[in-house]
Scaffold this active site. Structure first.
Site, PDB file in Angstrom:
ATOM      1  N   HIS A 269      12.026   6.443  20.535  1.00  0.00           N
ATOM      2  CA  HIS A 269      12.313   5.421  22.026  1.00  0.00           C
ATOM      3  C   HIS A 269      11.536   6.498  23.070  1.00  0.00           C
ATOM      4  O   HIS A 269      10.511   6.899  22.859  1.00  0.00           O
ATOM      5  CB  HIS A 269      13.862   5.562  22.099  1.00  0.00           C
ATOM      6  CG  HIS A 269      14.291   4.692  23.122  1.00  0.00           C
ATOM      7  ND1 HIS A 269      13.484   3.839  23.989  1.00  0.00           N
ATOM      8  CD2 HIS A 269      15.515   4.434  23.552  1.00  0.00           C
ATOM      9  CE1 HIS A 269      14.129   3.098  25.069  1.00  0.00           C
ATOM     10  NE2 HIS A 269      15.586   3.434  24.876  1.00  0.00           N
ATOM     11  N   HIS A 308       5.238  -1.414  19.999  1.00  0.00           N
ATOM     12  CA  HIS A 308       6.190  -1.721  20.784  1.00  0.00           C
ATOM     13  C   HIS A 308       7.048  -2.800  20.021  1.00  0.00           C
ATOM     14  O   HIS A 308       6.337  -3.879  19.659  1.00  0.00           O
ATOM     15  CB  HIS A 308       5.953  -1.804  22.112  1.00  0.00           C
ATOM     16  CG  HIS A 308       6.963  -1.901  23.055  1.00  0.00           C
ATOM     17  ND1 HIS A 308       7.846  -2.887  23.296  1.00  0.00           N
ATOM     18  CD2 HIS A 308       7.474  -0.823  23.926  1.00  0.00           C
ATOM     19  CE1 HIS A 308       8.971  -2.603  24.025  1.00  0.00           C
ATOM     20  NE2 HIS A 308       8.508  -1.060  24.619  1.00  0.00           N
ATOM     21  N   ASP A 364       4.787   5.548  26.990  1.00  0.00           N
ATOM     22  CA  ASP A 364       4.776   7.000  26.715  1.00  0.00           C
ATOM     23  C   ASP A 364       3.544   7.813  26.344  1.00  0.00           C
ATOM     24  O   ASP A 364       3.479   8.732  26.161  1.00  0.00           O
ATOM     25  CB  ASP A 364       5.521   7.048  25.440  1.00  0.00           C
ATOM     26  CG  ASP A 364       7.012   7.174  25.960  1.00  0.00           C
ATOM     27  OD1 ASP A 364       7.386   7.555  27.129  1.00  0.00           O
ATOM     28  OD2 ASP A 364       8.138   7.016  25.118  1.00  0.00           O
TER      29      ASP A 364
END
Ligand code: ACO
Length: 430
Positions: A269, A308, A364
């Site tokens: 995450h 994702h 990210d």
């Protein structure tokens, strides 16, 4: 002829048909209970351990169209918010559902600014952490500890109390994060400076040395604000789900936020941004990219910052971060890792493995590179995610609590364990 907005299910075990209502594109899992093989049968359940196709709530906060790479908060496209709004305004939007007028925004900013200080005892408490404690571990524990400083927060059904805890949480997260970071570096804590912007104050608490006043570079201050907007909410992700789940037992918002932050800490995450930099450093140079991609395809690790659960297209936030990175580099100089990251992206997106699985860069992939160029240590990255996500967690928590008929989250299980058996005393177990 069954009505149109229904689903007809035939149970081949019994040859019986059931008609189930479809509302807003979903069936109610509880309606499956009527599908039974016998009167005393519990009824059918759906099995979905990672919630891959289960809506756990009805929400009006954030909309993601993962196939088309679209993200909107309260209907506003993320691209417009990132270029025209500010983090605190977006936080207001998430929590109240509408953009504030001038007076509302000024009051909101003032209320958050007023609550940036931590009780002095918090500092003492933080002193107890080991010298090399990871800032996320410290942040999770300290946010939970705020619950003991503010017992009034237990009054969760009181709107005014919820408002106060909201100011406190959004205001104090940067202070906790900065203290956690400086603790690890062995530096004295810097008190909040209420004359600075939300991100300017955070940068001051992190970076101020022996100066009277810390003045953040305006380009970097703005870039951090954009990054905060991009991280503010992302509907029912792992940490938002933790926030709702803990909050559903009527725990106070500090411990619920601590639980959400703990979920965020994991490398699958919010911990991925730290892992991306580690991965890029291990790859080392462009010539090693094909070998690295080959290893990933052979199951030797994952390409961090890629893939994702919801986006099966380019994450719109990753695009904005890539553009913002260029503005940051004009001030800080180019972080060479960006070119390596772009090469990894280029090769991965040409590769059948990633194309077939629809694996694209997520938020990210580039965020760590830009944070590093701005002078943040990789251990601070997830903390920098937790600060802005706090507003999203609060919005999700509040929506859950104020929903009509709100109940404690309590999933079912498919029990596959032993049939009943008799206890065998220790001496007779062989
Ligand atoms: N690298 C290589 N292969 C991957 C990756 C990756 N990053 N992500 C998914 N895959 C592969 C899986 O091996 C699987 O392949 P298979 O069908 O041959 O078994 C397929 O793609 C589907 O993957 P799942 O793990 O089922 O996807 P899921 O939706 O459960 O996971 C997740 C999503 C956790 C984000 C995953 O893509 C991942 O681990 N990415 C790397 C970590 C990361 O960047 N996390 C940050 C997410 S964004 C955020 O939280 C802020």
């Amino acid at each position: 002829m069954p009505s149109q907005d229904t689903l007809t299910i035939r149970d081949n075990r019994t040859d019986k048909d059931y008609e189930i209502e479809i509302v807003d594109g979903a069936i109610r899992a509880l309606d499956l209970r009527k599908v039974k093989v016998a009167e005393d049968d519990f009824g059918l359940m759906s099995y979905d351990p990672a919630f891959t196709n289960t809506a756990s709530c009805r929400s009006e906060i954030t909309m993601i169209d993962g196939e088309r790479g679209i993200l909107r908060h309260r209907g506003y496209p993320i691209e417009q918010l990132a270029t025209q709004s500010s983090y605190l305004e977006v936080a207001y939007l998430l929590i109240y559902g509408h953009l504030p007028n001038e007076k509302q925004l000024a009051e909101w900013e003032e209320n958050i600014t007023l609550h940036t200080m931590l009780h002095e005892n918090t500092k003492k408490f933080m002193e107890g952490f080991h010298h090399d404690a990871h800032p996320m571990g410290v942040l999770v524990s300290t946010v939970a500890a705020l619950s003991t400083f503010y017992p009034d927060a237990k009054d969760i059904h009181n709107e005014e109390s919820r408002k106060l805890q909201t100011y406190r949480l959004i205001a104090k997260m940067p202070t906790i994060a900065a203290y956690a970071y400086r603790h690890r570096r062995g530096l004295p804590y810097v008190y909040p400076d209420n004359g600075l912007s939300y991100t300017g104050n955070l940068m001051s608490m992190l970076f101020k040395m022996q100066r009277d006043k810390f003045v953040a570079n305006p380009v970097l201050e703005k870039a951090l604000d954009i990054l905060f907007i991009l991280h503010a909410d992302h509907e029912q992700n792992c940490s938002a789900n933790a926030m709702r789940s803990i909050g559903s037992s009527h725990a106070d918002p500090y411990v619920a936020t601590a639980g959400a932050a703990a979920a965020l800490y994991g490398p699958l995450h919010g911990g991925a941004n730290e892992a991306v930099l580690k991965m890029l450093r291990e790859i080392g140079s462009k010539k090693n990219v094909p070998k690295f991609i080959k290893d990933v395809k052979e199951g030797k690790g994952r390409l961090m910052g890629f893939g994702h659960r919801v986006y099966k297209n380019y994450d719109p936030r990753a695009k904005i971060i890539r553009d913002t990175a260029e503005q940051v580099f004009e001030v800080t100089g180019r972080n060479p890792l960006i070119d390596l990251a772009m090469e990894v992206e280029r090769i991965a997106l040409e590769d059948d493995y990633f194309v077939k699985r629809k694996l694209y860069p997520n938020v990210d992939f580039y965020s760590g590179i830009i944070y590093e160029a701005m002078g943040f240590h990789s251990r601070a990255f997830t903390v920098l995610f937790a600060i802005p996500r706090t507003s999203g967690w609060i919005a999700q928590w509040q929506e859950m609590l104020t929903e009509e008929g709100q109940r404690i989250a309590r999933p079912r299980q498919v029990y596959l364990g032993s049939e009943p058996r008799n206890y065998v005393p220790l001496g007779k177990r062989g």
